[in-house]
Design a protein around this motif. Structure first.
Motif, short mmCIF file in Angstrom:
data_model
loop_
_atom_site.label_atom_id
_atom_site.label_comp_id
_atom_site.label_asym_id
_atom_site.label_seq_id
_atom_site.Cartn_x
_atom_site.Cartn_y
_atom_site.Cartn_z
N ARG A 1 0.89 -1.21 -0.04
CA ARG A 1 -0.30 0.10 0.11
C ARG A 1 0.87 1.25 -0.07
O ARG A 1 0.16 2.39 -0.24
CB ARG A 1 -0.88 -0.04 1.08
CG ARG A 1 -0.13 -0.10 2.59
CD ARG A 1 -1.22 -0.37 3.55
NE ARG A 1 -0.59 -0.55 4.91
CZ ARG A 1 -0.73 0.22 5.87
NH1 ARG A 1 -2.18 0.94 5.75
NH2 ARG A 1 -0.17 0.03 7.25
N TYR A 2 2.05 1.09 0.40
CA TYR A 2 3.12 2.32 0.31
C TYR A 2 3.94 2.18 -1.01
O TYR A 2 4.63 3.43 -1.29
CB TYR A 2 4.20 2.25 1.32
CG TYR A 2 3.47 2.45 2.67
CD1 TYR A 2 3.62 3.81 3.43
CD2 TYR A 2 2.94 1.71 3.64
CE1 TYR A 2 2.93 4.19 4.60
CE2 TYR A 2 2.33 1.93 4.87
CZ TYR A 2 2.38 3.16 5.35
OH TYR A 2 1.86 3.72 6.52
N ASN B 1 -5.40 1.50 -1.18
CA ASN B 1 -5.05 2.74 -1.29
C ASN B 1 -6.25 3.69 -1.48
O ASN B 1 -7.12 3.43 -2.05
CB ASN B 1 -3.97 3.09 -2.24
CG ASN B 1 -3.03 4.36 -2.38
OD1 ASN B 1 -3.51 5.40 -2.64
ND2 ASN B 1 -2.03 4.46 -1.75
N VAL B 2 -6.24 4.90 -0.66
CA VAL B 2 -7.36 5.85 -0.68
C VAL B 2 -6.74 6.94 -1.42
O VAL B 2 -6.11 7.77 -0.95
CB VAL B 2 -7.96 6.00 0.39
CG1 VAL B 2 -9.14 7.14 0.53
CG2 VAL B 2 -8.62 4.93 1.22
N LEU C 1 -3.24 7.42 2.23
CA LEU C 1 -3.85 8.52 1.41
C LEU C 1 -2.90 8.95 0.37
O LEU C 1 -1.72 9.02 0.87
CB LEU C 1 -4.40 9.57 2.19
CG LEU C 1 -5.84 9.44 3.12
CD1 LEU C 1 -6.03 10.67 3.78
CD2 LEU C 1 -6.87 9.47 2.04
N SER C 2 -3.21 9.30 -1.05
CA SER C 2 -2.39 9.47 -1.72
C SER C 2 -2.62 10.91 -2.13
O SER C 2 -3.92 11.35 -2.04
CB SER C 2 -2.47 8.77 -3.14
OG SER C 2 -3.59 8.74 -3.69
N GLY D 1 1.22 13.76 5.56
CA GLY D 1 1.00 12.09 5.73
C GLY D 1 0.66 11.60 4.33
O GLY D 1 0.20 10.50 4.52
N LEU D 2 0.47 12.09 3.22
CA LEU D 2 0.11 11.63 1.97
C LEU D 2 1.27 11.00 1.34
O LEU D 2 2.31 11.49 1.27
CB LEU D 2 -0.52 12.57 1.06
CG LEU D 2 -1.74 13.61 1.81
CD1 LEU D 2 -2.14 14.21 0.70
CD2 LEU D 2 -2.75 12.36 2.56
N ILE D 3 1.17 9.63 1.02
CA ILE D 3 2.26 8.91 0.02
C ILE D 3 1.47 8.43 -1.10
O ILE D 3 0.35 7.74 -1.26
CB ILE D 3 2.60 7.64 1.13
CG1 ILE D 3 3.41 8.57 2.36
CG2 ILE D 3 3.63 7.20 0.30
CD1 ILE D 3 4.43 9.16 1.97
#
Length: 365
Positions: free
Chosen positions: A33-34, A199-200, A247-248, A275-277
């Motif tokens: 997910r990262y 992923n959101v 969150l992206s 904090g978005l990746i």
């Protein structure tokens, strides 16, 4: 696949203190997910996609989204659906003949227009879904979200490994009067299907469109007051405590100039600070820039590792190894866990190496 593969040789690199891990679509979801990184969107009508994937035309590209939604005009949809079938057939043949190995294949997603189109594509693609990592679900809402997710869950029960990537971009989320109730309901729904939610994603372009505004090349989405207000609520709902969701960031629309790169870097800085990746990109020149910004600095890595090591209650606060800040074991614990996961995916820079050096080395500058 591995981020910055061209800079890593025999597990070592002159740039990295810790090299990025290898991954593919079968990698455990807790780290996968990262690993979305810079997700390159391509219209599903594009004829040469399968050949480009087989030939590794974009070696830094680790995620591709084949778009049946906004990238296509309404009159192009059938063409896009048919081309998608041919493309996945080509990829399946390349896999069968060992021209294309799973470890060299980008994470491949299809963005559909509606639950009804998802149902159609599942039936049309059939076994070729083995080539996919999942589906991107636009304008995700409580109205049709369960219909989307139930279909993907059913495919996994049939033996496929497919993930959902919902996009938060609906009017109900933008509108202040309905936002909080909608976000909380979506989070509850996604928690029920958490095993298949990779992923959101956040669709700021739709938010801007509904408001009749657009950021300039000198500004970021965080400079748009109404959009920033919406982003803040999304992050509050989906990133609090030890949330299972990643969150992206929003798509960056500009390319082709130094100003475009500078603007992209500004926006990614705000993304990661919040904090978005991961980030949607619409041009190959964005890929190296985006992914370089996700590499963890040696200082961040030392802080995160120290916090985790000292999180058993013996001490509460201690000066960092760089001697320039205080690390608090409880307040910084979740940050540290996420930073170490990001370090696994993107690697850790050697002291003295900057992210600018990293992406210029990738493109041969």
């Amino acid at each position: 696949m591995r981020f910055f593969e061209q800079l890593v040789h025999d597990g070592k690199s002159e740039c990295f203190y810790q090299v990025p891990m290898e991954f593919n679509k079968t990698t455990d979801k807790s780290i996968l997910r990262y690993c979305i990184g810079a997700a390159l969107y391509m219209p599903a009508t594009r004829k040469m996609i399968s050949q480009e994937i087989i030939a590794h035309k974009y070696p830094a590209c680790t995620t591709i989204v084949l778009d049946l939604e906004d990238a296509l005009g309404d009159l192009q949809v059938v063409e896009g659906e048919e081309n998608l079938l041919h493309m996945l057939s080509d990829l399946a043949s390349a896999r069968a003949s060992e021209q294309l190995h799973i470890d060299a294949m980008p994470l491949l997603f299809v963005r559909v227009r509606s639950p009804q189109q998802l149902e159609k594509m599942i039936e049309q693609l059939g076994p070729y879904q083995q080539m996919l990592t999942g589906y991107v679900l636009p304008k995700f809402s409580t109205k049709d979200g369960a219909h989307y997710l139930e279909q993907i869950k059913k495919q996994n029960e049939l033996g496929y490994t497919l993930y959902a990537m919902p996009i938060l971009e609906s009017q109900a989320i933008l509108n202040k009067e309905s936002r909080l109730a909608e976000l909380l309901a979506i989070r509850t729904l996604l928690e029920q299907f958490e095993a298949i939610v990779l992923n959101v994603r956040i669709g700021s372009t739709d938010f801007c469109g509904a408001l009749g505004i657009r950021r300039s090349i000198q500004h970021t989405v965080y400079d748009l007051a109404t959009v920033q207000d919406c982003l803040a609520d999304i992050m509050n709902v989906f990133l609090r405590d030890e949330s299972p969701f990643v969150l992206s960031g929003s798509v960056w629309e500009f390319f082709g100039t130094d100003d475009a790169v500078a603007g992209l870097l500004r926006e990614i800085t705000f993304d990661t600070l919040n904090g978005l990746i991961g980030k949607t990109v619409i041009h190959p020149s964005h890929i190296e820039v985006v992914q370089a910004k996700y590499v963890v600095s040696h200082e961040e890595y030392c802080d995160a590792a120290h916090i985790i090591e000292q999180s058993h209650g013996e001490i509460g606060v201690e000066k960092s190894s760089y001697g320039n800040k205080m690390n608090e074991m409880k307040p910084h614990f979740v940050w540290a866990k996420r930073m170490l996961l990001r370090a696994q995916a993107y690697g850790v820079l050697k002291p003295g190496v900057s992210y600018e050096q990293l992406f210029t080395k990738q493109v041969g500058v």
